[in-house]
Scaffold this motif. Structure first.
Motif, PDB file in Angstrom:
ATOM      1  N   PHE A 177      26.176  50.915  29.503  1.00 55.06           N
ATOM      2  CA  PHE A 177      27.084  50.358  30.490  1.00 55.06           C
ATOM      3  C   PHE A 177      27.305  51.380  31.600  1.00 55.06           C
ATOM      4  O   PHE A 177      27.269  52.594  31.355  1.00 55.06           O
ATOM      5  CB  PHE A 177      28.433  50.001  29.864  1.00 55.06           C
ATOM      6  N   PRO A 178      27.566  50.913  32.810  1.00 54.92           N
ATOM      7  CA  PRO A 178      27.840  51.852  33.899  1.00 54.92           C
ATOM      8  C   PRO A 178      29.190  52.532  33.719  1.00 54.92           C
ATOM      9  O   PRO A 178      30.113  51.968  33.122  1.00 54.92           O
ATOM     10  CB  PRO A 178      27.824  50.971  35.151  1.00 54.92           C
ATOM     11  N   VAL A 179      29.290  53.742  34.233  1.00 53.40           N
ATOM     12  CA  VAL A 179      30.560  54.455  34.237  1.00 53.40           C
ATOM     13  C   VAL A 179      31.417  53.916  35.374  1.00 53.40           C
ATOM     14  O   VAL A 179      30.925  53.651  36.475  1.00 53.40           O
ATOM     15  CB  VAL A 179      30.324  55.966  34.419  1.00 53.40           C
ATOM     16  N   ASP A 180      32.697  53.722  35.117  1.00 57.51           N
ATOM     17  CA  ASP A 180      33.643  53.330  36.152  1.00 57.51           C
ATOM     18  C   ASP A 180      34.016  54.592  36.933  1.00 57.51           C
ATOM     19  O   ASP A 180      34.913  55.346  36.549  1.00 57.51           O
ATOM     20  CB  ASP A 180      34.876  52.689  35.519  1.00 57.51           C
ATOM     21  N   GLU A 181      33.297  54.833  38.031  1.00 58.29           N
ATOM     22  CA  GLU A 181      33.537  56.044  38.815  1.00 58.29           C
ATOM     23  C   GLU A 181      34.933  56.052  39.419  1.00 58.29           C
ATOM     24  O   GLU A 181      35.519  57.115  39.632  1.00 58.29           O
ATOM     25  CB  GLU A 181      32.475  56.183  39.904  1.00 58.29           C
ATOM     26  N   ASP A 182      35.465  54.870  39.705  1.00 57.39           N
ATOM     27  CA  ASP A 182      36.822  54.793  40.237  1.00 57.39           C
ATOM     28  C   ASP A 182      37.839  55.280  39.211  1.00 57.39           C
ATOM     29  O   ASP A 182      38.842  55.898  39.564  1.00 57.39           O
ATOM     30  CB  ASP A 182      37.115  53.348  40.656  1.00 57.39           C
ATOM     31  N   PHE A 183      37.577  55.015  37.928  1.00 55.69           N
ATOM     32  CA  PHE A 183      38.466  55.506  36.874  1.00 55.69           C
ATOM     33  C   PHE A 183      38.426  57.034  36.810  1.00 55.69           C
ATOM     34  O   PHE A 183      39.469  57.697  36.733  1.00 55.69           O
ATOM     35  CB  PHE A 183      38.059  54.907  35.531  1.00 55.69           C
ATOM     36  N   VAL A 202      28.532  37.108  42.929  1.00 54.55           N
ATOM     37  CA  VAL A 202      27.836  36.616  44.114  1.00 54.55           C
ATOM     38  C   VAL A 202      28.772  36.783  45.298  1.00 54.55           C
ATOM     39  O   VAL A 202      29.865  36.195  45.330  1.00 54.55           O
ATOM     40  CB  VAL A 202      27.421  35.143  43.949  1.00 54.55           C
ATOM     41  N   ALA A 203      28.374  37.576  46.296  1.00 51.93           N
ATOM     42  CA  ALA A 203      29.213  37.864  47.448  1.00 51.93           C
ATOM     43  C   ALA A 203      28.654  37.168  48.693  1.00 51.93           C
ATOM     44  O   ALA A 203      27.474  36.805  48.739  1.00 51.93           O
ATOM     45  CB  ALA A 203      29.263  39.372  47.679  1.00 51.93           C
ATOM     46  N   PRO A 204      29.503  36.964  49.702  1.00 51.58           N
ATOM     47  CA  PRO A 204      29.010  36.359  50.945  1.00 51.58           C
ATOM     48  C   PRO A 204      27.834  37.122  51.536  1.00 51.58           C
ATOM     49  O   PRO A 204      26.899  36.528  52.059  1.00 51.58           O
ATOM     50  CB  PRO A 204      30.237  36.404  51.862  1.00 51.58           C
ATOM     51  N   ASN A 205      27.902  38.438  51.453  1.00 43.53           N
ATOM     52  CA  ASN A 205      26.769  39.274  51.860  1.00 43.53           C
ATOM     53  C   ASN A 205      25.937  39.552  50.620  1.00 43.53           C
ATOM     54  O   ASN A 205      26.412  40.184  49.684  1.00 43.53           O
ATOM     55  CB  ASN A 205      27.270  40.580  52.477  1.00 43.53           C
ATOM     56  N   PRO A 206      24.681  39.081  50.572  1.00 41.16           N
ATOM     57  CA  PRO A 206      23.871  39.264  49.352  1.00 41.16           C
ATOM     58  C   PRO A 206      23.776  40.711  48.888  1.00 41.16           C
ATOM     59  O   PRO A 206      23.667  40.977  47.692  1.00 41.16           O
ATOM     60  CB  PRO A 206      22.505  38.717  49.761  1.00 41.16           C
ATOM     61  N   ASP A 207      23.863  41.660  49.819  1.00 40.78           N
ATOM     62  CA  ASP A 207      23.755  43.069  49.441  1.00 40.78           C
ATOM     63  C   ASP A 207      24.986  43.558  48.691  1.00 40.78           C
ATOM     64  O   ASP A 207      24.960  44.636  48.082  1.00 40.78           O
ATOM     65  CB  ASP A 207      23.544  43.936  50.683  1.00 40.78           C
ATOM     66  N   ASP A 208      26.090  42.777  48.749  1.00 38.72           N
ATOM     67  CA  ASP A 208      27.314  43.178  48.053  1.00 38.72           C
ATOM     68  C   ASP A 208      27.399  42.630  46.627  1.00 38.72           C
ATOM     69  O   ASP A 208      28.347  42.916  45.902  1.00 38.72           O
ATOM     70  CB  ASP A 208      28.548  42.697  48.839  1.00 38.72           C
ATOM     71  N   GLY A 209      26.455  41.805  46.220  1.00 33.27           N
ATOM     72  CA  GLY A 209      26.455  41.296  44.856  1.00 33.27           C
ATOM     73  C   GLY A 209      26.172  42.394  43.853  1.00 33.27           C
ATOM     74  O   GLY A 209      25.481  43.377  44.162  1.00 33.27           O
ATOM     75  N   ARG A 210      26.722  42.252  42.647  1.00 35.21           N
ATOM     76  CA  ARG A 210      26.488  43.277  41.615  1.00 35.21           C
ATOM     77  C   ARG A 210      26.831  42.723  40.243  1.00 35.21           C
ATOM     78  O   ARG A 210      27.495  41.687  40.106  1.00 35.21           O
ATOM     79  CB  ARG A 210      27.308  44.530  41.895  1.00 35.21           C
ATOM     80  N   ARG A 211      26.408  43.449  39.244  1.00 31.92           N
ATOM     81  CA  ARG A 211      26.701  43.094  37.856  1.00 31.92           C
ATOM     82  C   ARG A 211      28.117  43.546  37.509  1.00 31.92           C
ATOM     83  O   ARG A 211      28.498  44.694  37.752  1.00 31.92           O
ATOM     84  CB  ARG A 211      25.669  43.768  36.945  1.00 31.92           C
ATOM     85  N   LEU A 212      28.896  42.635  36.934  1.00 32.42           N
ATOM     86  CA  LEU A 212      30.213  42.953  36.418  1.00 32.42           C
ATOM     87  C   LEU A 212      30.289  42.523  34.956  1.00 32.42           C
ATOM     88  O   LEU A 212      29.407  41.818  34.455  1.00 32.42           O
ATOM     89  CB  LEU A 212      31.312  42.246  37.230  1.00 32.42           C
ATOM     90  N   LEU A 242      37.401  40.991  35.008  1.00 30.78           N
ATOM     91  CA  LEU A 242      36.108  41.417  35.527  1.00 30.78           C
ATOM     92  C   LEU A 242      36.197  42.866  35.977  1.00 30.78           C
ATOM     93  O   LEU A 242      37.036  43.225  36.817  1.00 30.78           O
ATOM     94  CB  LEU A 242      35.690  40.534  36.706  1.00 30.78           C
ATOM     95  N   GLN A 243      35.324  43.695  35.413  1.00 31.43           N
ATOM     96  CA  GLN A 243      35.350  45.123  35.688  1.00 31.43           C
ATOM     97  C   GLN A 243      33.929  45.662  35.894  1.00 31.43           C
ATOM     98  O   GLN A 243      32.951  45.079  35.412  1.00 31.43           O
ATOM     99  CB  GLN A 243      36.016  45.873  34.533  1.00 31.43           C
ATOM    100  N   VAL A 244      33.847  46.796  36.578  1.00 27.45           N
ATOM    101  CA  VAL A 244      32.563  47.480  36.750  1.00 27.45           C
ATOM    102  C   VAL A 244      32.014  47.922  35.397  1.00 27.45           C
ATOM    103  O   VAL A 244      30.810  47.838  35.136  1.00 27.45           O
ATOM    104  CB  VAL A 244      32.730  48.690  37.683  1.00 27.45           C
ATOM    105  N   LEU A 297      30.372  48.464  20.752  1.00 25.80           N
ATOM    106  CA  LEU A 297      30.876  47.184  21.247  1.00 25.80           C
ATOM    107  C   LEU A 297      29.857  46.534  22.179  1.00 25.80           C
ATOM    108  O   LEU A 297      29.256  47.197  23.019  1.00 25.80           O
ATOM    109  CB  LEU A 297      32.200  47.366  21.990  1.00 25.80           C
ATOM    110  N   GLN A 298      29.697  45.218  22.018  1.00 27.66           N
ATOM    111  CA  GLN A 298      28.863  44.440  22.926  1.00 27.66           C
ATOM    112  C   GLN A 298      29.768  43.714  23.913  1.00 27.66           C
ATOM    113  O   GLN A 298      30.871  43.293  23.566  1.00 27.66           O
ATOM    114  CB  GLN A 298      28.026  43.423  22.152  1.00 27.66           C
ATOM    115  N   ALA A 299      29.280  43.568  25.143  1.00 25.97           N
ATOM    116  CA  ALA A 299      30.096  42.976  26.197  1.00 25.97           C
ATOM    117  C   ALA A 299      29.428  41.736  26.766  1.00 25.97           C
ATOM    118  O   ALA A 299      28.229  41.492  26.566  1.00 25.97           O
ATOM    119  CB  ALA A 299      30.335  44.000  27.308  1.00 25.97           C
ATOM    120  N   PHE A 300      30.221  40.945  27.490  1.00 28.07           N
ATOM    121  CA  PHE A 300      29.718  39.799  28.234  1.00 28.07           C
ATOM    122  C   PHE A 300      29.518  40.233  29.685  1.00 28.07           C
ATOM    123  O   PHE A 300      30.437  40.781  30.305  1.00 28.07           O
ATOM    124  CB  PHE A 300      30.716  38.643  28.197  1.00 28.07           C
TER     125      PHE A 300
END
Length: 355
Positions: A303-309, A66-76, A48-50, A58-61
């Motif tokens: 797709f989003p850019v992996d800013e951490d990368f 789902v995070a304990p804090n709803p505001d922390d949920g995001r698409r991966l 699972l990656q950003v 390429l197509q992705a899945f």
């Protein structure tokens, strides 16, 4: 609907595949011994990656975290390659790493493609990409020996991995198999004018489609005229790709129109893709943006850019060489299997149309 063939777990069906799976075990064991003997560390990074990877075609899945804090949920996304995470480990200080990773590519299913498959990636910090050719020679031979295979055969083509391998540039392959001077039809930019190459393709009977980009025409010529010949007799290392076809690779210092990239073929089957890794974060960001603009134009998504990368690149990734090799395809050659599903312990569920 009555199945036309038994499921993979049916004892009769499994018995047919079992010899191929035994070879798979020997090949995977040989891979681990190969890298351990060369002081590589085996790593294990998350599926699972950003960002799943930034290749436009390429197509992705996708899934939702789902995070304990709803505001922390995001698409991966399920990664299409472990590349970004492994390069972060190079920045962290690991000099030699390898991984046997399950990777995921949507929309891909054929005798040589599967939506979930095993990719072997390895990286060498402080070394050039040409050393990866030697790695491939020694690794493929070690796997063939572990499988008891002296020659590979696939779809009527044979290949001897123990003879000297062929090194062939992309430009020379176009000249030899298609009669086209590729570099004369390439302006060296990242979005070349397709007209000169389109004219050459039409001359040899490959008619471009409306809206074709330069790279689209290259792929069609390679698919129809070049790839069927690669790896006949001995494995072939196809080198020196145009830089517009290598978004994660450094340009060659002696010719910036070309990239430090090679692909490995055996019996017409692509096995591996290697790079002298790009380490400039600004250039990498620009290439990612261009790739996602193309993806959105062609497929209506990005797709989003992996800013951490990119932050890791900014921090300082060492000069490195990296390669991805399709383990399942190598096992096919080592076992004599004709279909990738025959070398998987449990294939992904078949489409309803094939049941």
């Amino acid at each position: 609907m009555t199945p036309t063939s038994p499921p993979f777990w049916h004892p009769d069906a499994f018995a047919r595949r079992r010899p191929h799976l035994a070879v798979r075990g020997r090949v995977v064991g040989a891979v681990r011994r190969f890298f351990e003997a060369r002081d590589f560390v085996e790593v294990d990074t998350p599926c699972l990656q950003v960002s799943p990877g930034m290749e436009p075609h390429l197509q992705a899945f996708a899934t939702d975290l789902v995070a304990p804090n709803p505001d922390d949920g995001r698409r991966l996304y399920l990664h299409t390659s472990p590349e970004f995470a492994m390069k972060k480990l190079l920045v962290a200080g690991e000099p030699r790493i390898f991984q046997l990773a399950h990777v995921f590519r949507n929309g891909e299913r054929s005798a040589t493609h599967h939506p979930e498959f095993t990719m072997l990636e390895w990286y060498r910090a402080g070394e050039g990409y040409r050393v990866l050719v030697d790695d491939c020679v020694d690794l493929v031979r070690a796997c063939a020996e572990a499988a008891g295979r002296q020659r590979f055969a696939f779809r009527g083509m044979e290949c001897d991995p123990f003879r000297p391998w062929r090194i062939l540039s992309v430009a020379d392959a176009f000249t030899e198999y298609a009669g086209i001077d590729l570099l004369a039809a390439y302006d060296g930019t990242h979005e070349p004018d397709p007209a000169p190459l389109a004219a050459e393709a039409a001359r040899i009977g490959i008619h471009p489609h409306a809206g074709d980009r330069w790279e689209d025409i290259v792929f069609r010529i390679m698919f129809e005229r070049i790839e069927p010949h690669l790896g006949a007799g001995v494995p072939c290392v196809l080198t020196d790709y145009p830089v517009c076809m290598a978004a994660l690779s450094r340009p060659k210092p002696e010719d910036p129109r070309l990239a430090e990239r090679f692909e490995l073929y055996a019996c017409g089957l692509e096995l591996a893709n290697a790079f002298g890794e790009l380490t400039d974060a600004a250039v990498q960001r620009a290439r990612f943006q261009a790739d996602m603009e193309l993806k959105e134009r062609l497929y209506g998504e990005r797709f989003p850019v992996d800013e951490d990368f990119l932050a890791a690149l900014e921090h300082g990734m060492p000069e490195s060489a990296g390669i991805a090799l399709g383990v399942d395809r190598l096992v096919m050659l080592c076992s004599g299997a004709e279909d990738i599903a025959d070398v998987l312990w449990a294939p992904v569920a078949e489409p309803l149309s094939q049941r």
